[in-house]
Design a protein around this motif. Structure first.
Motif, mmCIF file in Angstrom:
data_model
loop_
_atom_site.group_PDB
_atom_site.id
_atom_site.type_symbol
_atom_site.label_atom_id
_atom_site.label_comp_id
_atom_site.label_asym_id
_atom_site.label_seq_id
_atom_site.Cartn_x
_atom_site.Cartn_y
_atom_site.Cartn_z
ATOM 1 N N MET A 137 39.129 52.395 47.197
ATOM 2 C CA MET A 137 40.166 51.489 47.697
ATOM 3 C C MET A 137 39.564 50.322 48.469
ATOM 4 O O MET A 137 40.056 49.200 48.410
ATOM 5 N N THR A 138 38.492 50.592 49.210
ATOM 6 C CA THR A 138 37.858 49.542 50.006
ATOM 7 C C THR A 138 37.435 48.361 49.136
ATOM 8 O O THR A 138 37.586 47.201 49.524
ATOM 9 N N LYS A 139 36.934 48.660 47.936
ATOM 10 C CA LYS A 139 36.489 47.608 47.024
ATOM 11 C C LYS A 139 37.641 46.716 46.622
ATOM 12 O O LYS A 139 37.521 45.485 46.631
ATOM 13 N N GLN A 140 38.785 47.309 46.275
ATOM 14 C CA GLN A 140 39.934 46.513 45.851
ATOM 15 C C GLN A 140 40.509 45.689 46.992
ATOM 16 O O GLN A 140 40.932 44.554 46.796
ATOM 17 N N VAL A 141 40.530 46.273 48.200
ATOM 18 C CA VAL A 141 41.008 45.517 49.365
ATOM 19 C C VAL A 141 40.110 44.298 49.590
ATOM 20 O O VAL A 141 40.587 43.182 49.818
ATOM 21 N N ASP A 142 38.819 44.528 49.519
ATOM 22 C CA ASP A 142 37.861 43.432 49.711
ATOM 23 C C ASP A 142 38.063 42.339 48.672
ATOM 24 O O ASP A 142 38.006 41.147 48.999
ATOM 25 N N MET A 143 38.339 42.730 47.429
ATOM 26 C CA MET A 143 38.541 41.727 46.387
ATOM 27 C C MET A 143 39.809 40.911 46.628
ATOM 28 O O MET A 143 39.832 39.712 46.376
ATOM 29 N N ILE A 144 40.862 41.563 47.121
ATOM 30 C CA ILE A 144 42.091 40.827 47.440
ATOM 31 C C ILE A 144 41.812 39.794 48.527
ATOM 32 O O ILE A 144 42.220 38.632 48.430
ATOM 33 N N VAL A 145 41.114 40.220 49.573
ATOM 34 C CA VAL A 145 40.802 39.300 50.676
ATOM 35 C C VAL A 145 39.935 38.149 50.181
ATOM 36 O O VAL A 145 40.206 36.971 50.486
ATOM 37 N N ARG A 146 38.921 38.450 49.411
ATOM 38 C CA ARG A 146 38.040 37.403 48.877
ATOM 39 C C ARG A 146 38.793 36.481 47.934
ATOM 40 O O ARG A 146 38.573 35.260 47.926
ATOM 41 N N ALA A 147 39.699 37.044 47.129
ATOM 42 C CA ALA A 147 40.481 36.219 46.210
ATOM 43 C C ALA A 147 41.364 35.234 46.966
ATOM 44 O O ALA A 147 41.465 34.056 46.593
ATOM 45 N N ALA A 148 41.997 35.701 48.037
ATOM 46 C CA ALA A 148 42.839 34.801 48.837
ATOM 47 C C ALA A 148 42.009 33.679 49.442
ATOM 48 O O ALA A 148 42.408 32.508 49.409
ATOM 49 N N HIS A 149 40.838 34.011 49.973
ATOM 50 C CA HIS A 149 39.969 32.989 50.551
ATOM 51 C C HIS A 149 39.503 32.007 49.472
ATOM 52 O O HIS A 149 39.380 30.803 49.733
ATOM 53 N N THR A 150 39.261 32.509 48.263
ATOM 54 C CA THR A 150 38.832 31.650 47.154
ATOM 55 C C THR A 150 39.899 30.617 46.818
ATOM 56 O O THR A 150 39.591 29.441 46.567
ATOM 57 N N ASN A 176 61.371 26.751 38.147
ATOM 58 C CA ASN A 176 61.851 26.289 39.456
ATOM 59 C C ASN A 176 61.293 27.098 40.626
ATOM 60 O O ASN A 176 61.891 27.144 41.697
ATOM 61 N N HIS A 177 60.112 27.720 40.416
ATOM 62 C CA HIS A 177 59.588 28.584 41.479
ATOM 63 C C HIS A 177 58.079 28.497 41.645
ATOM 64 O O HIS A 177 57.588 28.169 42.722
ATOM 65 N N GLY A 178 57.295 28.816 40.614
ATOM 66 C CA GLY A 178 55.845 28.846 40.787
ATOM 67 C C GLY A 178 55.154 29.417 39.565
ATOM 68 O O GLY A 178 55.559 29.145 38.439
ATOM 69 N N VAL A 179 54.153 30.255 39.787
ATOM 70 C CA VAL A 179 53.382 30.815 38.675
ATOM 71 C C VAL A 179 52.946 32.230 39.013
ATOM 72 O O VAL A 179 52.734 32.566 40.194
ATOM 73 N N LEU A 180 52.821 33.067 37.982
ATOM 74 C CA LEU A 180 52.312 34.424 38.114
ATOM 75 C C LEU A 180 51.133 34.550 37.167
ATOM 76 O O LEU A 180 51.239 34.247 35.980
ATOM 77 N N VAL A 181 49.977 35.001 37.705
ATOM 78 C CA VAL A 181 48.739 35.052 36.927
ATOM 79 C C VAL A 181 48.150 36.452 37.053
ATOM 80 O O VAL A 181 48.217 37.068 38.128
ATOM 81 N N PHE A 182 47.549 36.970 35.972
ATOM 82 C CA PHE A 182 46.999 38.319 36.004
ATOM 83 C C PHE A 182 45.726 38.385 35.176
ATOM 84 O O PHE A 182 45.569 37.682 34.179
ATOM 85 N N ALA A 183 44.792 39.231 35.629
ATOM 86 C CA ALA A 183 43.497 39.369 34.956
ATOM 87 C C ALA A 183 42.905 40.732 35.298
ATOM 88 O O ALA A 183 43.592 41.605 35.833
ATOM 89 N N SER A 184 41.626 40.900 35.017
ATOM 90 C CA SER A 184 40.983 42.210 35.157
ATOM 91 C C SER A 184 40.856 42.677 36.604
ATOM 92 O O SER A 184 40.814 43.873 36.868
ATOM 93 N N ASP A 185 40.749 41.751 37.546
ATOM 94 C CA ASP A 185 40.683 42.090 38.962
ATOM 95 C C ASP A 185 41.126 40.867 39.768
ATOM 96 O O ASP A 185 41.303 39.777 39.201
ATOM 97 N N PRO A 186 41.338 40.998 41.079
ATOM 98 C CA PRO A 186 41.841 39.863 41.853
ATOM 99 C C PRO A 186 40.941 38.632 41.827
ATOM 100 O O PRO A 186 41.444 37.491 41.816
ATOM 101 N N LEU A 187 39.624 38.811 41.807
ATOM 102 C CA LEU A 187 38.720 37.662 41.799
ATOM 103 C C LEU A 187 38.804 36.916 40.481
ATOM 104 O O LEU A 187 38.819 35.672 40.448
ATOM 105 N N ALA A 188 38.854 37.650 39.367
ATOM 106 C CA ALA A 188 39.021 37.002 38.065
ATOM 107 C C ALA A 188 40.365 36.295 37.990
ATOM 108 O O ALA A 188 40.488 35.218 37.389
ATOM 109 N N THR A 189 41.378 36.881 38.606
ATOM 110 C CA THR A 189 42.702 36.262 38.622
ATOM 111 C C THR A 189 42.678 34.960 39.415
ATOM 112 O O THR A 189 43.272 33.958 39.008
ATOM 113 N N ALA A 190 41.994 34.960 40.552
ATOM 114 C CA ALA A 190 41.874 33.750 41.361
ATOM 115 C C ALA A 190 41.159 32.646 40.593
ATOM 116 O O ALA A 190 41.525 31.456 40.680
ATOM 117 N N GLN A 191 40.129 33.018 39.824
ATOM 118 C CA GLN A 191 39.412 32.026 39.033
ATOM 119 C C GLN A 191 40.302 31.463 37.931
ATOM 120 O O GLN A 191 40.325 30.247 37.691
#
Length: 215
Positions: free
Chosen positions: A1-14, A160-175
């Protein structure tokens, strides 16, 4: 779980480092833990996100650990239904990125005419899900309808709202989100030059061959 949490945080910062966020900095990010659970940011304010602001939620919508703000409790299904539909998806991000928001406001699909889209997993136009109240069954159903109708898409513009994006993990999604925002900005800028030109039909195959040569 720690890995996924870290990826979410890094993705947001990215997202903020890449300057693809709206003025408000609103977004919600999630990561799949397994076939039954995901992590989800507790509210929509993800600027300077920390690991303490991530909750564990079952794919049936039950909050297992942490406490979600009502604004994010409202959009649980927008994430869970994508995870249920797409077993290979490991990260989902929703934003109001400015140039993608222009396409959302116009209810216009984003054309796949930017080479980077092919390289980052969006080799088709990004479809539009028509507007419905945020987080409602009608809104989620509209999103899922578009994902089913476009099995090769990894993003949906939310009318009229925004966008939803999905990929293999949060960092790939951010990219991918970054590349989508670049594509939207370029499409809008190209209008003053007569409009963007389409890629040749063989572009995706040619790019895959080029990438394979160095991998």
């Amino acid at each position: 779980m720690t890995k996924q949490v870290d990826m979410i945080v890094r993705a947001a910062h990215t997202l903020f480092a890449n300057e693809v966020m709206s003025h408000s900095g609103h977004a919600n990010l999630s990561a799949r833990l397994d076939d039954e659970r995901m992590l989800l940011t507790i509210d929509g304010q993800v600027r300077n996100l920390t690991s303490e602001r991530v909750a564990t939620v079952a794919l049936d919508g039950t909050v297992l650990e942490g406490e979600l703000d009502p604004t994010n409790a409202e959009i649980i299904a927008m994430h869970t239904e994508i995870y249920k539909l797409r077993p290979t998806v490991g990260g989902i991000i929703h934003t109001h990125s400015p140039n993608l928001l222009a396409f959302a406001m116009a209810n216009v699909a984003l054309p796949c005419r930017y080479e980077a889209l092919l390289r980052w997993g969006q080799a088709v136009d990004v479809p539009v899900a028509p507007w419905a109240p945020r987080g409602s069954a009608k809104s989620v159903s509209a999103i899922i309808d578009q994902v089913k109708a476009h099995p090769d898409t990894n993003a949906v513009i939310l009318g009229n709202h925004g966008v939803l994006v999905f990929a293999s993990d949060p960092l790939a999604t951010a990219q991918l989100l970054t590349v989508l925002e670049e594509a939207a900005e370029a499409e809008l800028a190209a209008v003053s030059l007569g409009g963007a030109s389409s890629l040749p039909d063989t572009a995706l195959e040619a790019i895959r061959e080029s990438m394979a040569r160095v991998r």
